[in-house]
Design a protein around this motif. Structure first.
Motif: not given
Length: 477
Positions: A373-391
């Motif tokens: 689950s951490f790797l899933l969250w980190a993967t999706a978060s890293q893909q957000c790049g310069a602007s990290l939002t919940r959405t």
């Protein structure tokens, strides 16, 4: 029905499974016709919303989703828990529960090790991760979730709380999304802002264990005695078994026997009731220590010598070490991960063990679930790049329909909330766990029909799922 043993290999090979779920619709399902389908033979983990860098250090069969970034983050501090150079997440367990000290602490041990390694590699696109720990102490989950809301953490990640149904009204009220190690209640498992590395939806269940056990014990499965704790976490698990297992030849001699969640001083009456019901097998829902061990010891002392079938949360070193008297020698458990005993042939398992033990933590199946689950969250978060939002993170996770936690486990579909259709049957013999089926190391048995459809259980009804399989229990709709 055909079955196959599918080897977990380290090389990256794209998965052949086609999934149709997308966007906000989590109602799509896989083909129910029996077939042989490969699980991960490499990561094949994501259908990314954006490209992910694959060079650099790896965890298992894929690159770590952590990096220093280019220093161009644009976060302005308006997003809860996020700045240009930091992100705060929350997690926790039930370790403070007096009835079972240290309960589920392995999920936090994994989270701390993973966060530390991710930060060493640069964090989430240059944002260092702060991990806030919340101990729900089994029954104090409302206080834990309220503290996480008050702290304005970005996400809950890798937490494992047994009474997660008690958190939902507060969690939804403060808009705190989650990527938990595991879910128990239907309302949490089907929340629109909750994703898991290994989903546990209330309307589906991994059913391979039922057929695997039936092949090993074809007569015993006809008279199964259910034994569950008198609280929602174990009741909902029991209800899934009773609902789906008959499709695979199981019958039940009793389904309503419940023990006190706080513990029992004498397990002999439970043994006697199971014997009187004519049970030739026991299906247990709960924890290994101390409850199952005490029940098994009472069963052995009173001549109840039957297989005990349970879940993968009983795969812990403490449970194995405690079995010096052999009372648990007939404990069988369903498994969707490559076990520790096979770390020599599976890079992700070895990486998990090395990382957690290297940081002084304890390892368990629940720790591997937290890692996925951490790797899933980190993967999706890293893909957000310069602007990290919940959405952004939630949208990215909705697009992930093939995930193995970098090779830790059988393929799942987090984006559409579908569990694995592949399984391993394990058992405990003495103080060692061993593989029962399939017999070849590093393999799973897989079948489309092994995602069992659950209908009409109390927990599922109470969750009030909409057409997209999203719970409306606490939304006011």
């Amino acid at each position: 029905m055909r079955r196959t043993s599918v080897r977990f290999a380290a090389a990256f090979i794209a998965l052949a499974l086609v999934t149709t779920a997308c966007g906000k619709d989590r109602s799509s399902s896989t083909d129910s016709a029996p077939a042989t389908v490969p699980t991960s033979q490499g990561s094949g983990d994501t259908t990314p919303a954006t490209d992910v860098e694959t060079a650099g250090p790896t965890f298992g069969d894929a690159a770590w989703p952590c990096s220093k970034g280019d220093g161009a983050n644009t976060d302005d501090g308006s997003e809860a828990g996020v700045t240009k150079d930091a992100v705060t997440i929350g997690g926790g367990d039930d370790a403070g529960f007096s009835g079972s000290p240290g309960l589920s602490h392995e999920v936090t041990d994994a989270m701390k090790a993973l966060v530390a390694k991710c930060n060493e590699l640069g964090g989430i696109n240059g944002r260092q991760i702060t991990f806030n720990y919340y101990d729900a102490q089994f029954a104090a989950v409302q206080a834990a979730i309220q503290k996480a809301c008050d702290d304005k953490v970005f996400f809950l990640v890798g937490e494992g709380w047994a009474f997660d149904d008690l958190q939902e009204e507060i969690r939804i009220g403060c808009g705190l999304p989650a990527v938990p190690a595991y879910t128990v209640s239907a309302a949490f498992a089907h929340a629109g802002d909750v994703f898991q590395g290994v989903p546990n939806p209330a309307d589906e269940t991994p059913a391979g264990v039922f057929e695997q056990v039936a092949k090993v014990f074809p007569e015993e499965v006809k008279q199964v005695g259910m034994l569950a704790g008198n609280f929602s976490a174990t009741q909902e698990t029991r209800d899934k078994v009773v609902n789906v297992a008959p499709q695979f030849g199981w019958g039940f001699s009793s389904t309503t026997l419940e023990y006190n969640a706080g513990g029992e001083t004498d397990w002999t009456p439970f043994v006697k009731q199971i014997q009187d019901a004519g049970a030739t097998m026991v299906s247990w829902s709960g924890t290994c220590l101390p409850s199952l061990q005490l029940f098994a010891q009472a069963a052995k002392a009173n001549g109840l010598d039957v297989p005990i079938i349970t879940d993968a949360n009983h795969y812990t070193q403490n449970c194995a070490d405690a079995n010096t008297d052999g009372a648990l020698d007939k404990m069988y458990l369903r498994f969707g991960f490559i076990p520790f005993e096979e770390a020599d042939i599976n890079p992700a398992t070895k990486d998990y063990l090395d990382l957690v033990t290297g940081s002084g933590g304890d390892t368990a199946l629940l720790g591997m679930q937290a890692s996925s689950s951490f790797l899933l969250w980190a993967t999706a978060s890293q893909q957000c790049g310069a602007s990290l939002t919940r959405t952004c993170v939630l949208d990215n996770m909705r697009a992930i329909h093939s995930w193995t936690g970098h090779g830790l486990h059988a393929e799942t579909d987090p984006g559409a909330n579908h569990p694995p259709k592949c399984a391993i049957l394990m058992k405990l013999t003495g103080t060692k766990y061993e593989r029962v089926a399939p017999t070849e190391r590093g393999t799973f048995e897989c079948n489309d029909a092994w995602i069992g459809k659950v209908t009409g259980t109390p927990g599922l009804i109470a969750a009030k799922l909409d057409a997209n399989r999203i719970s409306q229990k606490f939304t006011g709709k």
